[in-house]
Design a protein around this motif. Structure first.
Motif, mmCIF file in Angstrom:
data_model
loop_
_atom_site.group_PDB
_atom_site.id
_atom_site.type_symbol
_atom_site.label_atom_id
_atom_site.label_comp_id
_atom_site.label_asym_id
_atom_site.label_seq_id
_atom_site.Cartn_x
_atom_site.Cartn_y
_atom_site.Cartn_z
ATOM 1 N N LYS A 193 -0.189 -5.875 5.722
ATOM 2 C CA LYS A 193 0.376 -6.441 6.950
ATOM 3 C C LYS A 193 0.339 -5.453 8.103
ATOM 4 C CE LYS A 193 1.640 -10.285 4.989
ATOM 5 N NZ LYS A 193 0.898 -11.502 5.286
ATOM 6 N N ASN A 236 0.820 -1.203 0.000
ATOM 7 C CA ASN A 236 0.000 0.000 0.000
ATOM 8 C C ASN A 236 0.867 1.272 0.000
ATOM 9 O OD1 ASN A 236 -2.244 1.550 2.306
ATOM 10 N ND2 ASN A 236 -2.754 1.037 0.209
ATOM 11 N N TRP A 237 1.861 1.317 0.863
ATOM 12 C CA TRP A 237 2.746 2.487 0.957
ATOM 13 C C TRP A 237 3.807 2.451 -0.149
ATOM 14 C CZ3 TRP A 237 2.888 7.223 1.791
ATOM 15 C CH2 TRP A 237 3.889 7.952 2.416
ATOM 16 N N GLN A 283 1.789 -3.922 11.589
ATOM 17 C CA GLN A 283 3.124 -3.718 12.147
ATOM 18 C C GLN A 283 3.090 -3.602 13.678
ATOM 19 O OE1 GLN A 283 5.708 -3.178 9.233
ATOM 20 N NE2 GLN A 283 3.861 -4.353 8.790
ATOM 21 N N ARG A 342 -4.556 1.049 10.076
ATOM 22 C CA ARG A 342 -4.935 -0.364 10.044
ATOM 23 C C ARG A 342 -4.784 -1.000 11.417
ATOM 24 N NH1 ARG A 342 -0.760 -1.404 5.166
ATOM 25 N NH2 ARG A 342 0.490 -0.375 6.766
ATOM 26 N N ALA A 388 -1.416 5.763 3.629
ATOM 27 C CA ALA A 388 -0.989 5.706 2.222
ATOM 28 C C ALA A 388 -2.089 6.114 1.239
ATOM 29 C CB ALA A 388 -0.485 4.303 1.907
HETATM 30 P P1 NAD Z 1 1.427 -3.678 3.016
HETATM 31 O O1 NAD Z 1 0.911 -3.670 4.398
HETATM 32 O O2 NAD Z 1 0.512 -3.262 1.932
HETATM 33 O O3 NAD Z 1 2.024 -5.152 2.819
HETATM 34 C C1 NAD Z 1 1.826 -5.953 1.772
HETATM 35 C C2 NAD Z 1 3.090 -6.128 0.968
HETATM 36 O O4 NAD Z 1 3.914 -7.159 1.528
HETATM 37 C C3 NAD Z 1 2.741 -6.564 -0.438
HETATM 38 O O5 NAD Z 1 3.516 -5.858 -1.366
HETATM 39 C C4 NAD Z 1 3.122 -8.035 -0.416
HETATM 40 O O6 NAD Z 1 3.454 -8.519 -1.684
HETATM 41 C C5 NAD Z 1 4.331 -7.995 0.475
HETATM 42 N N1 NAD Z 1 4.768 -9.306 0.955
HETATM 43 C C6 NAD Z 1 4.008 -10.316 1.428
HETATM 44 N N2 NAD Z 1 4.786 -11.357 1.750
HETATM 45 C C7 NAD Z 1 6.065 -10.978 1.468
HETATM 46 C C8 NAD Z 1 7.334 -11.609 1.612
HETATM 47 N N3 NAD Z 1 7.450 -12.839 2.121
HETATM 48 N N4 NAD Z 1 8.439 -10.922 1.242
HETATM 49 C C9 NAD Z 1 8.349 -9.669 0.754
HETATM 50 N N5 NAD Z 1 7.185 -9.020 0.616
HETATM 51 C C10 NAD Z 1 6.058 -9.670 0.977
HETATM 52 O O7 NAD Z 1 2.776 -2.803 2.925
HETATM 53 P P2 NAD Z 1 2.937 -1.215 3.026
HETATM 54 O O8 NAD Z 1 1.641 -0.577 3.435
HETATM 55 O O9 NAD Z 1 3.592 -0.755 1.775
HETATM 56 O O10 NAD Z 1 3.893 -1.047 4.289
HETATM 57 C C11 NAD Z 1 5.286 -1.166 4.219
HETATM 58 C C12 NAD Z 1 5.900 -0.413 5.387
HETATM 59 O O11 NAD Z 1 5.544 0.967 5.269
HETATM 60 C C13 NAD Z 1 5.402 -0.871 6.770
HETATM 61 O O12 NAD Z 1 6.476 -0.970 7.670
HETATM 62 C C14 NAD Z 1 4.449 0.224 7.204
HETATM 63 O O13 NAD Z 1 4.443 0.432 8.595
HETATM 64 C C15 NAD Z 1 5.024 1.434 6.500
HETATM 65 N N6 NAD Z 1 4.004 2.468 6.245
HETATM 66 C C16 NAD Z 1 2.774 2.141 5.752
HETATM 67 C C17 NAD Z 1 1.838 3.132 5.532
HETATM 68 C C18 NAD Z 1 0.457 2.837 5.019
HETATM 69 O O14 NAD Z 1 -0.454 3.667 5.190
HETATM 70 N N7 NAD Z 1 0.229 1.721 4.348
HETATM 71 C C19 NAD Z 1 2.169 4.481 5.806
HETATM 72 C C20 NAD Z 1 3.435 4.765 6.287
HETATM 73 C C21 NAD Z 1 4.341 3.745 6.517
#
Ligand code: NAD
Ligand code: 13P
Length: 349
Positions: free
Chosen positions: A296, A13-14, A298, A269, A154
């Motif tokens: 996922k 998502n991010w 955190q 989330r 995000a």
């Molecule tokens: P997400 O929660 O959307 O996670 C899903 C991702 O994990 C997908 O791309 C999936 O393919 C991948 N994945 C699943 N299994 C995997 C594996 N074994 N190896 C590698 N990748 C795998 O992810 P996100 O929202 O992009 O979050 C990433 C980081 O950014 C987190 O630490 C989160 O705290 C941080 N973040 C998120 C947001 C938000 O609003 N989503 C905002 C700021 C910071």
């Protein structure tokens, strides 16, 4: 100088939101290669590979539906291919996957490259030693690693509603490069030198957001949630003062501090799933699967990681809100007992 290449490691998502921003921004510069490679953990969506969908339709239909990437964002299922010529690596993985991804690309990364971590959480080694994710990235790839943290739900950032973030860097040139890549009129970036504290705040606020979700799930009102946020912030500040002394106290007032804490305790989330945990009685993992479509959490893991950290330092009893969140997630404590952790908090002694 040869053009610099940017790779994005992660496409959730991010990760997809940052890919959308960077793909658009990069076209404004003549110092960067136009192509932005994005590592996509391959999966099949509606009978098609996600990388194929992204490369044909320029949309991550699973993790950021409704938003188009510029065509220069190219999905790669092989993480080594995605990063091998990159000068700037943006790490945007759920924090559980950071170490194993680093191991996969170790020795394939340019020695002159640098990284930026967007992940919120800690790393716990097999020996139970706890570390910062930026340190794991930096140590395993032997390159510097900076951070970007902020009040950034995000989907709102992707939609272009105004917000801001904090970049942690003590390297002026690298900090400016990151700011140039990411800043837009609607997404404003402030660079600060307190890298470690900026990262730690991003990890800790997710634990407080889980507590805020419990409070919501229990049906308590805004005053209770404000108390959760304030006492949580107190523990966040205490943790930083105890383990990362020497930072500028104003850092808590940046987007990575109070602002991220507030947005996550209302719109995140972690909050949503924690509220459902109380209401449904289902466990966290089940709810993550049922409610988040592959995204996922955190916070619950970060709560466990912080307990390891505090045990290692002999300070486990000094952060009752963090401890209560972990105990409730693990079902060693009733969610209602969260209020006891607040009621008898050292703040009131
Ligand atoms: P997400 O929660 O959307 O996670 C899903 C991702 O994990 C997908 O791309 C999936 O393919 C991948 N994945 C699943 N299994 C995997 C594996 N074994 N190896 C590698 N990748 C795998 O992810 P996100 O929202 O992009 O979050 C990433 C980081 O950014 C987190 O630490 C989160 O705290 C941080 N973040 C998120 C947001 C938000 O609003 N989503 C905002 C700021 C910071
Ligand atoms: P959640 O992971 O709880 O959605 O928080 C997102 C975030 O970090 C906002 O800055």
């Amino acid at each position: 100088d040869p053009l610099k290449r940017v790779a994005i490691v992660g496409s959730g998502n991010w990760g997809s939101t940052i890919a959308k921003i960077v793909g658009n921004n990069i076209e404004k510069f003549n110092t960067f290669e136009n192509e932005v490679r994005m590592y996509v953990y391959e999966e099949v969506v509606d009978g098609r590979k996600l990388t194929e969908i992204i490369n044909q339709e320029h949309e991550n239909v699973k993790y950021l539906p409704g938003h188009k990437f510029s065509p220069n964002v190219v999905a790669y299922p092989d993480v080594v291919e995605a990063v091998k010529d990159a000068d700037i690596l943006l790490f945007i993985l759920p924090h559980q996957f950071v170490e194993r991804t680093c191991l996969a690309i170790k020795s394939h990364v340019k020695s002159t490259a640098f990284a930026v971590s967007f992940s919120k959480g800690f790393y716990v080694g097999k020996d139970k030693h706890v570390d910062l994710l930026s340190s794991v990235i930096s140590r395993s790839l032997e390159i510097p690693c900076y951070v970007l943290m902020g009040a950034n739900i995000a989907t709102e950032v992707a939609a272009g509603t105004f917000c801001e973030a904090t970049v942690g860097s003590r390297n002026y040139e690298h900090g400016q490069l990151v700011k140039g890549l990411i800043q837009t009129d609607e997404f404003r970036i402030v660079i600060k030198p307190d890298t470690e504290v900026i990262e730690v705040l991003g990890a800790l606020k997710n634990i407080v957001a889980v507590a805020a979700g419990f409070s919501d799930g229990l049906g308590y009102g805004d005053n209770t949630k404000a108390a959760v946020i304030r006492l949580g912030l107190k523990e966040m500040v205490k943790f930083c003062e105890e383990f990362f002394p020497g930072h500028h106290p104003q850092i808590f007032l940046e987007s990575c501090g109070v602002a991220d804490l507030v947005t996550t305790c209302y719109g995140g989330r972690n909050r949503k799933v924690a509220a459902a945990f109380v209401k449904t009685g289902k466990d966290i993992r089940t709810l993550e699967e049922e409610m988040l479509n592959g995204q996922k959490l955190q916070g619950p893991d970060a709560a466990a990681e912080v307990q390891e950290w505090l045990k290692e330092k002999g300070q486990a009893n000094k952060f009752p809100l963090f401890a209560a969140v972990h105990d409730i997630c693990e079902r060693r404590m009733d969610p209602k007992a969260l209020i006891d952790a607040l009621r008898y908090h050292p703040e009131f002694w």
